[in-house]
Structure formats: C-alpha cells, structure tokens
Design an enzyme around this catalytic site. Structure first.
Site, mmCIF file in Angstrom:
data_model
loop_
_atom_site.group_PDB
_atom_site.id
_atom_site.type_symbol
_atom_site.label_atom_id
_atom_site.label_comp_id
_atom_site.label_asym_id
_atom_site.label_seq_id
_atom_site.Cartn_x
_atom_site.Cartn_y
_atom_site.Cartn_z
ATOM 1 N N GLY A 10 0.828 -1.210 0.000
ATOM 2 C CA GLY A 10 0.000 0.000 0.000
ATOM 3 C C GLY A 10 0.866 1.265 0.000
ATOM 4 N N ILE A 12 1.510 3.875 2.323
ATOM 5 C CA ILE A 12 2.490 4.140 3.395
ATOM 6 C C ILE A 12 3.375 2.908 3.604
ATOM 7 C CG2 ILE A 12 2.768 4.871 5.792
ATOM 8 C CD1 ILE A 12 -0.114 6.060 5.598
ATOM 9 N N ASP A 31 -0.198 -8.947 1.978
ATOM 10 C CA ASP A 31 -1.204 -7.981 1.510
ATOM 11 C C ASP A 31 -2.205 -8.750 0.645
ATOM 12 O OD1 ASP A 31 -0.902 -4.550 1.017
ATOM 13 O OD2 ASP A 31 -2.512 -5.683 0.050
ATOM 14 N N SER A 124 -4.574 6.897 13.616
ATOM 15 C CA SER A 124 -4.854 8.138 12.890
ATOM 16 C C SER A 124 -5.175 9.260 13.865
ATOM 17 C CB SER A 124 -6.058 7.888 11.986
ATOM 18 O OG SER A 124 -6.605 9.104 11.546
ATOM 19 N N ALA A 125 -4.871 10.470 13.464
ATOM 20 C CA ALA A 125 -5.225 11.637 14.272
ATOM 21 C C ALA A 125 -6.738 11.778 14.416
ATOM 22 C CB ALA A 125 -4.655 12.893 13.630
ATOM 23 N N THR A 126 -7.470 11.039 13.620
ATOM 24 C CA THR A 126 -8.933 11.109 13.717
ATOM 25 C C THR A 126 -9.435 10.693 15.103
ATOM 26 O OG1 THR A 126 -10.944 10.619 12.440
ATOM 27 C CG2 THR A 126 -9.496 8.780 12.837
ATOM 28 N N TYR A 148 -14.738 3.913 10.262
ATOM 29 C CA TYR A 148 -13.285 3.825 10.043
ATOM 30 C C TYR A 148 -12.537 4.325 11.288
ATOM 31 C CZ TYR A 148 -8.619 5.322 8.768
ATOM 32 O OH TYR A 148 -7.252 5.529 8.777
ATOM 33 N N LYS A 152 -9.971 2.398 14.362
ATOM 34 C CA LYS A 152 -8.639 2.813 14.826
ATOM 35 C C LYS A 152 -8.630 2.890 16.360
ATOM 36 C CE LYS A 152 -6.662 2.890 10.942
ATOM 37 N NZ LYS A 152 -5.747 1.764 10.641
ATOM 38 N N TYR A 176 -1.039 8.991 12.722
ATOM 39 C CA TYR A 176 -0.618 9.810 11.579
ATOM 40 C C TYR A 176 -1.527 11.003 11.442
ATOM 41 C CZ TYR A 176 0.854 5.084 9.999
ATOM 42 O OH TYR A 176 1.338 3.818 9.892
ATOM 43 N N PHE A 177 -0.925 12.115 11.007
ATOM 44 C CA PHE A 177 -1.743 13.265 10.638
ATOM 45 C C PHE A 177 -2.071 13.109 9.145
ATOM 46 C CE2 PHE A 177 -2.702 15.665 14.404
ATOM 47 C CZ PHE A 177 -2.088 14.826 15.316
HETATM 48 P P1 NAD Z 1 -3.486 1.736 1.500
HETATM 49 O O1 NAD Z 1 -4.875 1.342 1.187
HETATM 50 O O2 NAD Z 1 -2.642 2.279 0.398
HETATM 51 O O3 NAD Z 1 -2.710 0.487 2.140
HETATM 52 C C1 NAD Z 1 -3.347 -0.499 2.914
HETATM 53 C C2 NAD Z 1 -2.946 -1.851 2.351
HETATM 54 O O4 NAD Z 1 -3.587 -2.874 3.133
HETATM 55 C C3 NAD Z 1 -3.381 -2.046 0.906
HETATM 56 O O5 NAD Z 1 -2.278 -2.494 0.150
HETATM 57 C C4 NAD Z 1 -4.479 -3.111 0.990
HETATM 58 O O6 NAD Z 1 -4.481 -3.934 -0.167
HETATM 59 C C5 NAD Z 1 -4.085 -3.855 2.246
HETATM 60 N N1 NAD Z 1 -5.169 -4.530 2.973
HETATM 61 C C6 NAD Z 1 -6.367 -4.025 3.373
HETATM 62 N N2 NAD Z 1 -7.062 -4.965 4.051
HETATM 63 C C7 NAD Z 1 -6.267 -6.066 4.099
HETATM 64 C C8 NAD Z 1 -6.425 -7.367 4.656
HETATM 65 N N3 NAD Z 1 -7.536 -7.738 5.305
HETATM 66 N N4 NAD Z 1 -5.418 -8.255 4.515
HETATM 67 C C9 NAD Z 1 -4.290 -7.927 3.835
HETATM 68 N N5 NAD Z 1 -4.090 -6.736 3.274
HETATM 69 C C10 NAD Z 1 -5.070 -5.800 3.415
HETATM 70 O O7 NAD Z 1 -3.534 2.749 2.718
HETATM 71 P P2 NAD Z 1 -2.389 3.617 3.386
HETATM 72 O O8 NAD Z 1 -2.691 5.038 3.136
HETATM 73 O O9 NAD Z 1 -1.051 3.092 3.027
HETATM 74 O O10 NAD Z 1 -2.700 3.344 4.914
HETATM 75 C C11 NAD Z 1 -2.015 2.358 5.668
HETATM 76 C C12 NAD Z 1 -2.593 2.325 7.064
HETATM 77 O O11 NAD Z 1 -2.468 3.617 7.655
HETATM 78 C C13 NAD Z 1 -4.078 1.975 7.113
HETATM 79 O O12 NAD Z 1 -4.314 1.191 8.249
HETATM 80 C C14 NAD Z 1 -4.737 3.335 7.261
HETATM 81 O O13 NAD Z 1 -5.989 3.250 7.891
HETATM 82 C C15 NAD Z 1 -3.730 4.063 8.131
HETATM 83 N N6 NAD Z 1 -3.813 5.521 8.009
HETATM 84 C C16 NAD Z 1 -3.717 6.089 6.765
HETATM 85 C C17 NAD Z 1 -3.838 7.471 6.645
HETATM 86 C C18 NAD Z 1 -3.777 8.127 5.287
HETATM 87 O O14 NAD Z 1 -4.185 9.274 5.179
HETATM 88 N N7 NAD Z 1 -3.262 7.480 4.249
HETATM 89 C C19 NAD Z 1 -4.019 8.259 7.787
HETATM 90 C C20 NAD Z 1 -4.083 7.655 9.032
HETATM 91 C C21 NAD Z 1 -3.976 6.271 9.134
HETATM 92 C C1 UD1 Z 2 -9.385 12.686 6.182
HETATM 93 C C2 UD1 Z 2 -10.345 11.716 6.824
HETATM 94 C C3 UD1 Z 2 -9.833 11.365 8.215
HETATM 95 C C4 UD1 Z 2 -8.423 10.815 8.129
HETATM 96 C C5 UD1 Z 2 -7.538 11.857 7.466
HETATM 97 C C6 UD1 Z 2 -6.113 11.357 7.349
HETATM 98 C C7 UD1 Z 2 -12.512 12.306 5.809
HETATM 99 C C8 UD1 Z 2 -13.881 12.874 6.056
HETATM 100 N N1 UD1 Z 2 -11.666 12.321 6.873
HETATM 101 O O1 UD1 Z 2 -9.478 13.859 6.910
HETATM 102 O O2 UD1 Z 2 -10.664 10.413 8.840
HETATM 103 O O3 UD1 Z 2 -7.920 10.511 9.404
HETATM 104 O O4 UD1 Z 2 -8.070 12.162 6.170
HETATM 105 O O5 UD1 Z 2 -5.696 11.188 6.076
HETATM 106 O O6 UD1 Z 2 -12.199 11.801 4.727
HETATM 107 N N2 UD1 Z 2 -10.844 19.497 1.329
HETATM 108 C C9 UD1 Z 2 -11.352 20.348 0.365
HETATM 109 N N3 UD1 Z 2 -11.672 19.824 -0.846
HETATM 110 C C10 UD1 Z 2 -11.506 18.513 -1.166
HETATM 111 C C11 UD1 Z 2 -10.973 17.645 -0.169
HETATM 112 C C12 UD1 Z 2 -10.675 18.169 1.068
HETATM 113 O O7 UD1 Z 2 -11.519 21.544 0.610
HETATM 114 O O8 UD1 Z 2 -11.831 18.100 -2.280
HETATM 115 C C13 UD1 Z 2 -10.459 20.061 2.640
HETATM 116 C C14 UD1 Z 2 -11.161 19.434 3.837
HETATM 117 O O9 UD1 Z 2 -12.356 20.101 4.110
HETATM 118 C C15 UD1 Z 2 -10.093 19.605 4.925
HETATM 119 C C16 UD1 Z 2 -8.766 19.523 4.172
HETATM 120 O O10 UD1 Z 2 -9.085 19.799 2.812
HETATM 121 O O11 UD1 Z 2 -10.188 20.865 5.505
HETATM 122 C C17 UD1 Z 2 -8.110 18.163 4.241
HETATM 123 O O12 UD1 Z 2 -9.057 17.173 3.848
HETATM 124 P P1 UD1 Z 2 -8.663 15.622 3.706
HETATM 125 O O13 UD1 Z 2 -7.468 15.502 2.822
HETATM 126 O O14 UD1 Z 2 -9.885 14.885 3.305
HETATM 127 O O15 UD1 Z 2 -8.184 15.193 5.161
HETATM 128 P P2 UD1 Z 2 -8.950 15.270 6.568
HETATM 129 O O16 UD1 Z 2 -10.116 16.145 6.514
HETATM 130 O O17 UD1 Z 2 -7.923 15.603 7.587
#
Ligand code: NAD
Ligand code: UD1
Length: 330
Positions: A10, A12, A31, A124-126, A148, A152, A176-177
């Site tokens: 994936g 990250i 994966d 997640s920061a969520t 979701y 977390k 993560y932010f």
């Molecule tokens: P991503 O979707 O690119 O990567 C997740 C990977 O997990 C994918 O390759 C997917 O195929 C695999 N996967 C999902 N369910 C699975 C399962 N049951 N068994 C095996 N593989 C599985 O997402 P990412 O952005 O790389 O995120 C990685 C992690 O970080 C996730 O847990 C996500 O929730 C968390 N996270 C991401 C963000 C973000 O903004 N990207 C923010 C906060 C937390």
């Molecule tokens: C999203 C997720 C959150 C997750 C975080 C981390 C949603 C509702 N929330 O939040 O759960 O933890 O990512 O990756 O998806 N924006 C626009 N136009 C757009 C898209 C976004 O103006 O088309 C604005 C949003 O209102 C926000 C900022 O951009 O103010 C960032 O948005 P986004 O990238 O979706 O991230 P989060 O809101 O932090």
C-alpha cells in the site's frame, strides 16, 4: 530485524518497506491487494535493490497468516493492512469493522503465540476528534464520526489491553496526521482510482486535468483564512518514523503523533502546489463537508524527544513529489 509488514504494498507500507530495507532490515510483506498492486514489489526492488518476500494473503484468514509465521521467524510486525475510506466505512460499516478489527486481532494473537514482541500499529489523528489544537498524545480520545475512525480507536484499545497483560509484548501506536507526497524517484506514491476524497489526491487530479476544478469545502471556519487547517506530512518522513518506532520500542505501550506540528490551510496547500509545480489549480468555494473539523495538527514533540524523529521535508517537497509521481503514472 526480520519484520512482517502487513499492507506493505500500500501507499504508506511501500514507502516504509523501502526505508526498512535502507536501514538494513529484512522484510516479509503480506497484503491481499484489495487496494494496491503487485507491481509495487518491482518498484520497491528498483528503488532499494531488494525484492521483499511477498504473500498474497488476507489478514482476516488466521490459518493462512499462521502458515507464514511457521515459515519465518519475525522480530517485529508493522501492521498497515486496513480499509481506509471514511465515506465508504459509513455505507458498509460491517466490512470495515470485520476487516480492520479481525486483522488486528489475528496478528496480535499470532504475535503472542510466536513470541514476536514488537508490534507497530497505524492509527490516525482522527481518534482525537474535535478538540483544542495542537493534539498531544495524553489527550482523551473522542468518539469519531465514522466506523473507520472507530476501528482505529478500538484497535488501539485491543493492543493496549493485550500489552498490559503480556509483559514481553510491546506496542507502538502511531497516530498519523495527513500523509501526502511520494518517493522522490516518482516510482511509488498514491493515486486513487475514481474521484478522490482527500485534498492532495484531488489537487493532483485537477493538475493532471482528470478533474476540472477543486471544491474547497468551506471558507468560514475559525482559522486564519477560513479554510480547514491540517498537518501535512511527507510519506517518506512518515516511513522513517516507523523504522525508529520499531527499532526503539522498549516500553509496553508507546503512543506517538507523527505529524510536522504545522497547521496548513486548504488555500495554503493549493498555493504551495501552484508555486512548486508552476501549474494553476482552478478552485471554487463550496459548503462545508459533513464531519470535517476546523483544525487538526500535532504536538509532535514526544516523537522527537523519545525517538529523535522529526519531519525534514517541506510543503514544497510534498507538492513536487506528488506531481512527479502523478505525471510518471499517467
Ligand atoms: P493503503 O490502502 O494504500 O494500504 C493499505 C494496504 O492494506 C493495501 O495495500 C491493501 O491492499 C491492504 N489490505 C487491506 N485490508 C487487508 C487485509 N484484510 N489483509 C491484507 N491486506 C489488506 O492505505 P495507506 O494510506 O497506506 O494506509 C495504511 C494504514 O495507515 C491503514 O491502516 C490506514 O488506515 C492508516 N492511516 C492512513 C492514513 C492516510 O491518510 N493514508 C491516515 C491515518 C492512518
Ligand atoms: C481525512 C479523513 C480522516 C483521516 C484523514 C487522514 C474524511 C472525512 N476524513 O481527513 O478520517 O484521518 O483524512 O488522512 O475523509 N478538502 C477540500 N476539498 C476537497 C478535499 C478536502 O476543501 O476536495 C479540505 C477538507 O475540508 C479539509 C482539508 O481539505 O479541511 C483536508 O481534507 P482531507 O485531505 O480529506 O483530510 P482530513 O479532513 O484531515
């Protein structure tokens, strides 16, 4: 260390695999490819010179995952695997609870059974909800607005409870932010199919003329320019945080914010992208998006104090690397 990386193809996960290999660790990826492609393994090899061992297995399948633990001896697990689309989690909550929670439970059970004592989890920061910024690790967690986010918070709880009664099992929870950007090679990054929900992927599609215009969700928030403020972090800085988190894991439960500590508004990110890449991004202001908060950014001092980690890449780096990846993956 020999490290099992779930979700390692994936977004990250793949960047973290590259940094783990660069730091001298061995990696085994599991994966199910639900949101990533097998070709990522070749790209990891191109960047790092090593093609990690890969298992196309679902983490919810306990028997198949256990078979991997029987074949390898692991020193640690970094658990990225999970579904992450917030909107989708509202429409299919059971799929999200099942996938994300059962995966965490299965990997924790096997960690205990096979004495793999280091476990790093992607949170997640969520989980902070809407409270006063900057968010620090000792703040109470608030209920999130979607399944979701709940997976977390629940996974954090499962891991903390497990660590509290299994003395040798150590857990690092990384909150993560907003991860953005891509590897400077342009080989790996994030380019979601369809219409992206998140800001940077949306901007990159507008830049690439796959979408006509960015909608800015609200300019009447209590922030300096009225648009939402977030803490964007380059995915390579984030990946390096994982290497330190697993190498330095000594306490039963460690929790770290991984963010830059800087709040950046939607319009500031937009302008940074335009400046970095000399491309105009058309936008319009529309209503607020349901569930959004005004501001989210980290107090990132704990990760610096305890892990010696901080971000190095700038907002301009994030924008340049995002665009390089988007262009090379046209
Ligand atoms: P991503 O979707 O690119 O990567 C997740 C990977 O997990 C994918 O390759 C997917 O195929 C695999 N996967 C999902 N369910 C699975 C399962 N049951 N068994 C095996 N593989 C599985 O997402 P990412 O952005 O790389 O995120 C990685 C992690 O970080 C996730 O847990 C996500 O929730 C968390 N996270 C991401 C963000 C973000 O903004 N990207 C923010 C906060 C937390
Ligand atoms: C999203 C997720 C959150 C997750 C975080 C981390 C949603 C509702 N929330 O939040 O759960 O933890 O990512 O990756 O998806 N924006 C626009 N136009 C757009 C898209 C976004 O103006 O088309 C604005 C949003 O209102 C926000 C900022 O951009 O103010 C960032 O948005 P986004 O990238 O979706 O991230 P989060 O809101 O932090």
């Amino acid at each position: 260390m020999n490290i099992l990386v779930s979700g390692g193809t994936g977004y990250i996960g793949s960047h973290t695999v590259v940094e783990l290999i660069a730091a001298g660790h061995s990696v085994v990826i599991v994966d199910n490819l639900v949101n990533s492609k097998i070709e990522t393994l070749d790209k990891i090899e191109k960047i790092s010179g090593v093609k990690p061992t890969f298992y196309h297995v679902d983490c919810t399948d306990l028997d198949k995952i256990e078979a991997i633990f029987k074949l390898h001896t692991f020193d640690g697990i970094i658990h990225f695997a999970g579904l992450k689309a917030v909107g989708e989690s509202v429409t299919i909550p059971l799929a999200y609870y099942y996938n994300n929670l059962v995966s965490t439970i299965n990997l924790s059970q096997l960690a205990l059974k096979y004495k793999v004592n280091k476990f790093v989890f992607s949170s997640s920061a969520t989980v902070y909800g809407d409270q006063k910024v900057p968010f620090s690790e000792d703040m109470a967690l608030l209920p999130t607005t979607n399944p979701y986010g709940e997976t977390k918070a629940m996974s954090e709880r499962i891991l903390r409870d497990t660590a509290s009664v299994n003395k040798d099992f150590h857990v690092s929870i990384l909150r993560y932010f907003n991860p953005v950007g891509a590897h400077s090679s342009g080989l790996i990054g994030e380019s979601p199919n369809g219409i992206p929900n998140n800001l940077m992927p949306y901007i990159q599609k507008v830049a690439n003329k796959k979408l006509p215009i960015l909608s800015v969700y609200g300019n009447d928030y209590d922030t300096p320019d009225g648009t939402g403020v977030r803490d964007y972090i380059h995915v390579v800085d984030l990946a390096k945080g994982h290497v330190l988190a697993i190498e330095k894991l000594v306490d039963p439960v460690e929790i770290y914010n991984l963010g830059s500590g800087d709040g950046v508004s939607v319009l500031e990110l937009l302008t940074a992208f335009e400046t970095a890449n000399k491309i105009e991004i058309p936008y319009k202001i529309v209503d607020r998006r349901a569930g959004d908060i005004a501001s989210s950014y980290a107090d990132a001092s704990k990760a610096y104090k305890k892990l010696g980690w901080k971000t190095h890449k700038t907002l301009i780096d994030m924008c340049k690397d995002t665009w390089k990846f988007e262009k090379s993956n046209k």
